[in-house]
Scaffold this motif. Sequence first.
Motif, PDB file in Angstrom:
ATOM      1  N   VAL A   1     -15.654 -50.865 -23.001  1.00 37.48           N
ATOM      2  CA  VAL A   1     -14.897 -51.001 -21.756  1.00 37.48           C
ATOM      3  C   VAL A   1     -14.960 -52.440 -21.274  1.00 37.48           C
ATOM      4  O   VAL A   1     -13.953 -53.046 -20.934  1.00 37.48           O
ATOM      5  CB  VAL A   1     -15.475 -50.046 -20.695  1.00 37.48           C
ATOM      6  CG1 VAL A   1     -15.033 -50.453 -19.315  1.00 37.48           C
ATOM      7  CG2 VAL A   1     -15.015 -48.632 -21.008  1.00 37.48           C
TER       8      VAL A   1
ATOM      9  N   LYS B   1     -37.756 -33.288 -31.014  1.00 35.98           N
ATOM     10  CA  LYS B   1     -37.260 -32.551 -29.846  1.00 35.98           C
ATOM     11  C   LYS B   1     -35.766 -32.743 -29.722  1.00 35.98           C
ATOM     12  O   LYS B   1     -35.267 -33.866 -29.716  1.00 35.98           O
ATOM     13  CB  LYS B   1     -37.930 -33.087 -28.582  1.00 35.98           C
ATOM     14  CG  LYS B   1     -39.409 -32.873 -28.633  1.00 35.98           C
ATOM     15  CD  LYS B   1     -40.012 -32.971 -27.254  1.00 35.98           C
ATOM     16  CE  LYS B   1     -41.515 -32.810 -27.432  1.00 35.98           C
ATOM     17  NZ  LYS B   1     -42.267 -33.881 -26.894  1.00 35.98           N
ATOM     18  N   VAL B   2     -35.132 -31.710 -29.617  1.00 35.75           N
ATOM     19  CA  VAL B   2     -33.673 -31.710 -29.559  1.00 35.75           C
ATOM     20  C   VAL B   2     -33.172 -32.462 -28.338  1.00 35.75           C
ATOM     21  O   VAL B   2     -32.194 -33.213 -28.407  1.00 35.75           O
ATOM     22  CB  VAL B   2     -33.136 -30.269 -29.546  1.00 35.75           C
ATOM     23  CG1 VAL B   2     -31.640 -30.249 -29.502  1.00 35.75           C
ATOM     24  CG2 VAL B   2     -33.656 -29.533 -30.759  1.00 35.75           C
ATOM     25  N   ASN B   3     -33.832 -32.204 -27.255  1.00 37.50           N
ATOM     26  CA  ASN B   3     -33.412 -32.855 -26.006  1.00 37.50           C
ATOM     27  C   ASN B   3     -33.389 -34.367 -26.175  1.00 37.50           C
ATOM     28  O   ASN B   3     -32.484 -35.060 -25.730  1.00 37.50           O
ATOM     29  CB  ASN B   3     -34.374 -32.515 -24.877  1.00 37.50           C
ATOM     30  CG  ASN B   3     -34.403 -31.041 -24.643  1.00 37.50           C
ATOM     31  OD1 ASN B   3     -35.195 -30.332 -25.251  1.00 37.50           O
ATOM     32  ND2 ASN B   3     -33.565 -30.529 -23.773  1.00 37.50           N
ATOM     33  N   GLN B   4     -34.436 -34.810 -26.812  1.00 31.41           N
ATOM     34  CA  GLN B   4     -34.528 -36.262 -26.972  1.00 31.41           C
ATOM     35  C   GLN B   4     -33.435 -36.776 -27.884  1.00 31.41           C
ATOM     36  O   GLN B   4     -32.859 -37.837 -27.636  1.00 31.41           O
ATOM     37  CB  GLN B   4     -35.899 -36.608 -27.536  1.00 31.41           C
ATOM     38  CG  GLN B   4     -36.147 -38.089 -27.530  1.00 31.41           C
ATOM     39  CD  GLN B   4     -37.484 -38.399 -28.151  1.00 31.41           C
ATOM     40  OE1 GLN B   4     -38.502 -37.879 -27.690  1.00 31.41           O
ATOM     41  NE2 GLN B   4     -37.467 -39.183 -29.191  1.00 31.41           N
ATOM     42  N   TYR B   5     -33.193 -36.047 -28.908  1.00 30.24           N
ATOM     43  CA  TYR B   5     -32.140 -36.474 -29.819  1.00 30.24           C
ATOM     44  C   TYR B   5     -30.819 -36.533 -29.078  1.00 30.24           C
ATOM     45  O   TYR B   5     -30.021 -37.454 -29.225  1.00 30.24           O
ATOM     46  CB  TYR B   5     -32.013 -35.515 -30.998  1.00 30.24           C
ATOM     47  CG  TYR B   5     -33.193 -35.583 -31.944  1.00 30.24           C
ATOM     48  CD1 TYR B   5     -33.386 -34.585 -32.889  1.00 30.24           C
ATOM     49  CD2 TYR B   5     -34.100 -36.631 -31.900  1.00 30.24           C
ATOM     50  CE1 TYR B   5     -34.450 -34.641 -33.771  1.00 30.24           C
ATOM     51  CE2 TYR B   5     -35.159 -36.691 -32.762  1.00 30.24           C
ATOM     52  CZ  TYR B   5     -35.337 -35.688 -33.702  1.00 30.24           C
ATOM     53  OH  TYR B   5     -36.390 -35.743 -34.558  1.00 30.24           O
ATOM     54  N   GLY B   6     -30.648 -35.536 -28.282  1.00 30.68           N
ATOM     55  CA  GLY B   6     -29.431 -35.517 -27.499  1.00 30.68           C
ATOM     56  C   GLY B   6     -29.349 -36.692 -26.554  1.00 30.68           C
ATOM     57  O   GLY B   6     -28.303 -37.339 -26.413  1.00 30.68           O
ATOM     58  N   ALA B   7     -30.518 -36.980 -25.963  1.00 23.62           N
ATOM     59  CA  ALA B   7     -30.542 -38.116 -25.043  1.00 23.62           C
ATOM     60  C   ALA B   7     -30.172 -39.388 -25.758  1.00 23.62           C
ATOM     61  O   ALA B   7     -29.378 -40.203 -25.274  1.00 23.62           O
ATOM     62  CB  ALA B   7     -31.943 -38.233 -24.434  1.00 23.62           C
TER      63      ALA B   7
ATOM     64  N   THR C   1     -11.679 -55.126 -20.955  1.00 24.63           N
ATOM     65  CA  THR C   1     -11.066 -55.372 -19.638  1.00 24.63           C
ATOM     66  C   THR C   1     -11.268 -56.818 -19.197  1.00 24.63           C
ATOM     67  O   THR C   1     -12.077 -57.525 -19.712  1.00 24.63           O
ATOM     68  CB  THR C   1     -11.707 -54.482 -18.561  1.00 24.63           C
ATOM     69  OG1 THR C   1     -13.095 -54.600 -18.637  1.00 24.63           O
ATOM     70  CG2 THR C   1     -11.268 -53.059 -18.721  1.00 24.63           C
TER      71      THR C   1
ATOM     72  N   ALA D   1     -19.769 -47.118 -25.189  1.00 22.61           N
ATOM     73  CA  ALA D   1     -18.548 -47.008 -24.395  1.00 22.61           C
ATOM     74  C   ALA D   1     -18.477 -48.106 -23.358  1.00 22.61           C
ATOM     75  O   ALA D   1     -17.433 -48.738 -23.163  1.00 22.61           O
ATOM     76  CB  ALA D   1     -18.526 -45.635 -23.732  1.00 22.61           C
ATOM     77  N   LEU D   2     -19.594 -48.355 -22.720  1.00 22.39           N
ATOM     78  CA  LEU D   2     -19.619 -49.424 -21.730  1.00 22.39           C
ATOM     79  C   LEU D   2     -19.239 -50.753 -22.350  1.00 22.39           C
ATOM     80  O   LEU D   2     -18.470 -51.534 -21.789  1.00 22.39           O
ATOM     81  CB  LEU D   2     -21.014 -49.514 -21.115  1.00 22.39           C
ATOM     82  CG  LEU D   2     -21.249 -48.606 -19.915  1.00 22.39           C
ATOM     83  CD1 LEU D   2     -22.711 -48.638 -19.515  1.00 22.39           C
ATOM     84  CD2 LEU D   2     -20.367 -48.995 -18.751  1.00 22.39           C
TER      85      LEU D   2
ATOM     86  N   GLN E   1     -38.547 -40.171 -33.482  1.00 19.76           N
ATOM     87  CA  GLN E   1     -38.372 -38.917 -34.211  1.00 19.76           C
ATOM     88  C   GLN E   1     -39.373 -37.893 -33.705  1.00 19.76           C
ATOM     89  O   GLN E   1     -40.356 -37.591 -34.362  1.00 19.76           O
ATOM     90  CB  GLN E   1     -38.642 -39.181 -35.698  1.00 19.76           C
ATOM     91  CG  GLN E   1     -37.719 -40.184 -36.298  1.00 19.76           C
ATOM     92  CD  GLN E   1     -37.149 -39.643 -37.599  1.00 19.76           C
ATOM     93  OE1 GLN E   1     -37.758 -38.812 -38.257  1.00 19.76           O
ATOM     94  NE2 GLN E   1     -35.966 -40.094 -37.950  1.00 19.76           N
TER      95      GLN E   1
ATOM     96  N   ALA F   1     -23.038 -43.860 -24.526  1.00 23.65           N
ATOM     97  CA  ALA F   1     -22.730 -44.444 -23.224  1.00 23.65           C
ATOM     98  C   ALA F   1     -22.712 -45.947 -23.300  1.00 23.65           C
ATOM     99  O   ALA F   1     -21.801 -46.617 -22.799  1.00 23.65           O
ATOM    100  CB  ALA F   1     -23.776 -43.970 -22.209  1.00 23.65           C
TER     101      ALA F   1
ATOM    102  N   PHE G   1     -26.398 -39.418 -26.644  1.00 24.17           N
ATOM    103  CA  PHE G   1     -25.465 -39.678 -25.529  1.00 24.17           C
ATOM    104  C   PHE G   1     -25.714 -41.037 -24.926  1.00 24.17           C
ATOM    105  O   PHE G   1     -24.783 -41.692 -24.452  1.00 24.17           O
ATOM    106  CB  PHE G   1     -25.599 -38.596 -24.477  1.00 24.17           C
ATOM    107  CG  PHE G   1     -24.996 -37.305 -24.932  1.00 24.17           C
ATOM    108  CD1 PHE G   1     -25.794 -36.175 -25.140  1.00 24.17           C
ATOM    109  CD2 PHE G   1     -23.633 -37.203 -25.172  1.00 24.17           C
ATOM    110  CE1 PHE G   1     -25.220 -34.986 -25.570  1.00 24.17           C
ATOM    111  CE2 PHE G   1     -23.076 -36.015 -25.620  1.00 24.17           C
ATOM    112  CZ  PHE G   1     -23.869 -34.902 -25.808  1.00 24.17           C
ATOM    113  N   GLY G   2     -26.972 -41.422 -24.931  1.00 24.03           N
ATOM    114  CA  GLY G   2     -27.263 -42.747 -24.394  1.00 24.03           C
ATOM    115  C   GLY G   2     -26.600 -43.829 -25.206  1.00 24.03           C
ATOM    116  O   GLY G   2     -25.986 -44.761 -24.671  1.00 24.03           O
TER     117      GLY G   2
END
Lengths: 99, 170, 783
Positions: C779, C759-765, C783, C775-776, C756, C772, C768-769
């Motif tokens: 996937v 930082k916005v960037n970190q939250y975004g990271a 499969t 999603a992996l 916490q 990801a 999305f991480g």
Amino acid sequence: MFVNQFLILAAVLFCIGVYGVIARKNAVLVLMSIELILNSVNINLLAFSMRNGSLDGHTFALYIIAIAAAEVGVGLAMVLLMYRNRRSIDLDELSEMKG
Amino acid sequence: MFASDVLVAQNIGFAILATIMVIGALRVVTTSNVVHAALWLVVVLAGAAAQYVLLAAEFVAITQVLVYIGAVMVLFLFGTMLTRARIGAESDLNNKNWFFGIPVAIALFVAMAIALDSGFGSQKMPADAAVATTQEISDQIFGPYLLPFWALSFVLLAAVVGAIVLARRD
Amino acid sequence: MFAEATEAATEVALKSGWFLEHAWVVPVIPALSFFLIIFFGKRMPKKGSEFGVASMLGSLVFAGGAAYQWIQRVNGAPEGAFVSPVVKTWTWWQNSGISFGIGQHVDGLTVAILLVVAFISTLVQIYSLEYLRGDRRYTHFFASLTLFSAGMLNMVVAENMIQLILGWEIMGLCSFLLIGHWWEEGANSRAALKAFFTTRTGDIGLLTGTAILFFSANEWTTKTLGVSGFSIRGLSSWALSGDPGHAAITMGAIALFIAAIGKSGQFPLHTWLPDAMAGPTPVSSLLHSSTMVVAGVFLVARLYPVFFKGMDILGGSANFIVVIGGITIVIAALLAFVQTDIKKVLAYSTVSQLGYMMMGLGAGAWLPAVFHIFTHAFFKACLFLGAGSISHSSSHHSFEMKKDMGGLRKFMPITFGTWIISTLALCGVFPFSGFFSKDEIIDNVGHNGYNVFMYVGLAGAFLTAAYMTRATYLTFFGQPRGASAGEHHEEESHDSHAAHDDHADHGHNAHDSHDAHASQGPHESGWLITVPLIILATLALSSGFLNALPFGEKFENFKKWVEPSAEVVNPTGIAYVVGGVGEARIASETPTEESGHSKSPCGTETPEQGVCAAPQLNHAPFKWSKAAMSMLIVLAGFLLSLFVCIQLYEKKNKKFVGLTERNKVLGFGYKLLVNKYYLDVLYEKIIVRSIAHPISAAVYWFNQKVLDGVVNGAGTTAKGIAGWVYRNIDQRVVDGAVNGTGSVAQGAGSALRPVQSGKVNQYGALLFGAAAIGALVLVIVNT
């Protein structure tokens, strides 16, 4: 034309946009990265719309464009506020919500 | 056009546009000049519009150019100007942990690539896609998607009011 | 349950009566009175003595009634038949085949001793009304006295050994209480303890003997007679059947006799009797002369068949009983010579006379010994009460003959008269009662073949006459000395009788009133004291005629009424008459037709059918020549002693005065006698101390080292464990766990806090991480 080529293009743009959100310090640049993401989504929608032969994708893409515009407006207003209060729009400094 | 599966002109057009877009996007996230980033973004947006044309979405393409490039990018430049961004290169536009973005982006791309490949492996676009006319689009907007249209108008109103409220001096 | 021994036989219907059937009431009356005195005595106008005297009179009435009805019973039976005792039991306790009851066993011996005890108890209680007037524990004295009487009467009527032991122990307790009546003085309480412990030592034998006899006899008695092995008539019959093993009956007899040694003051457990004189004089005259001390003799007489077979009496050689009796006679008589305390003289005289009784029993002279119990009670009680009368009225509570008495015959004629009569009876002078009892003992002892002991008895008679002359002379003749002369003595000059000199007890407050009393001089006592003396002296004079053998068999009433016939009886009590009706008795030792009687096999052989209740005994025929010889010996003793007394005390002849200091042999003998043959030293300082000291030292060591060690060790161990637990478990483990969770939480928090960052960037990271990765995963899974 393959469907995938548009989709892959959209994916690439999306990931570049994600990278931009994470990596950029300047608030405006982060907003620009968000625009990249939104555009990638648009491409995706339109590709599928073409594939399926319906117009849903077109409509949605238009709506997204409108939303993006609104969002940028508000976002830049916030950036302005930030600049007014701190004289800087460095996102690294903007960490008062830290735990 | 040629009545063949391989629509050579569109493919070449797509390839060129895609390359330009990707390079532009990359430059947006890596350049150290804010204004340059904005300009590169314009390139990307323009490329996107061209892609829309390729995708038989002419109305959307025009709207993209008008709204995105015409309004949003102007907004961006205004914002850049108002926030005293350095004219010229700046030293550090990447934050401390910029490195983490790379694996995240790559992981995301890999996941999506695999999914797309397995999902839409070798599907082709229909060759006889008709260009969507404005009338058809307006039929859609004022037909099934009327409610979102109204909501959208509210959103825009709220955005305008909000922007004013946020940005005014008092 | 209520069981009655039937004596209603088909052949011989023996008379019974209400008093005989209810002779058990005799001890019950004083027992109830004891409780009444304890609870109500202090509130009564006469402080509880009313209950005591009334209850003893009641017992006397019942005893007299029982005696009368017993005499009727014997008189109504055919000549020489076995008159079965009136026995009743109520089962008190039964468990796994062993049962004993409580009840009565009334025969001639019972009735005789009941009379003696009840009678003398009554007289002593009346005497105590005057003697202990104003005493500090008047009520408790009467309570103890009454309880004693209840205990002894209970023992006398006891149907079985357990009841006998009960009465025995009650007597021991009351003896302790009464000797230590003035326990504030240390000497008195020591004397009480000594009496108790010495008799207790003997009581070991009582319990052991009872147990041995029970376990040996129970089978036979239950099978043949239907009574338990505790029952007295069961034990008597068992002893005379062929059943007992020689070892069992001998051990039982020896054990019981040890108890008798303790209680009756035989050598070597006689040391307590003289010390028991620390009690008040009524106690001495009741317990320690006429009643309690004869309990041992009574025990031997009661279970005589057991002793007869166990000690092999009339077997020809000397046995344990007769030896002890003989020794006791002589050593006690010798000790009486060196006493200055009149009560101690009488105490040793009692011990000596008890020796006579034991010797008689040990030599097969059953009836003379029992008769001697009877007569001795009267004249010895009279002597003691006389001594009490002297101390009460003349010598100011002192019993010292040499210091505080002398010439009292002029001042106390009644006391003097009764004293003389009783002394003559004690010495065995014709026609006083002692002649008919003591001389009979000596005669029968010789007749049964114990010649050595006959001479011992004669020597004892000589000594008795001698020391009684000395005591009489010092007390009643010569010039009044000390307190009798009116001199005022310091308190501490009185030895063990200092307790008597409590002026406050007798209502005198200050010395002035004491001097007023002193100025009165020696005088005769009041009627409450002299009337019992007179009654007893009369009996001392006349009771001998109950068994006046010299005058013919017709006068031998005591023998007829008391001595059990040695007939063979069938187990339910009906007599088998051997050799014709009424011909089962023998009067002389030779089994001849001299008197036309045949001898019963009881005591020597096993009866073929039926059981024996008493052994066949011999009776010496009376010869005036033998009587004359013993009279001469008594006269010789009297004259010799009189001569020495006059020379020593009156004329202060230089040859006699200080003789024991000059002459080495006499001096040694004197020292030996004064120190009571050093027996007290042996018992207390050597035996008791050598046992008690190591035991107490060992116990002390055990207490300090082991017990305290264990306790301290437990404490230290607990402390150590607690400390270890505190340091290691509590501080390290428990607190560690508690602190650990805290620090883990803190650490986790600190570790997670950078997430916490604001930082916005970190939250975004992160966003999305995570997407990801999700999603992996999707996937890959799909499969």
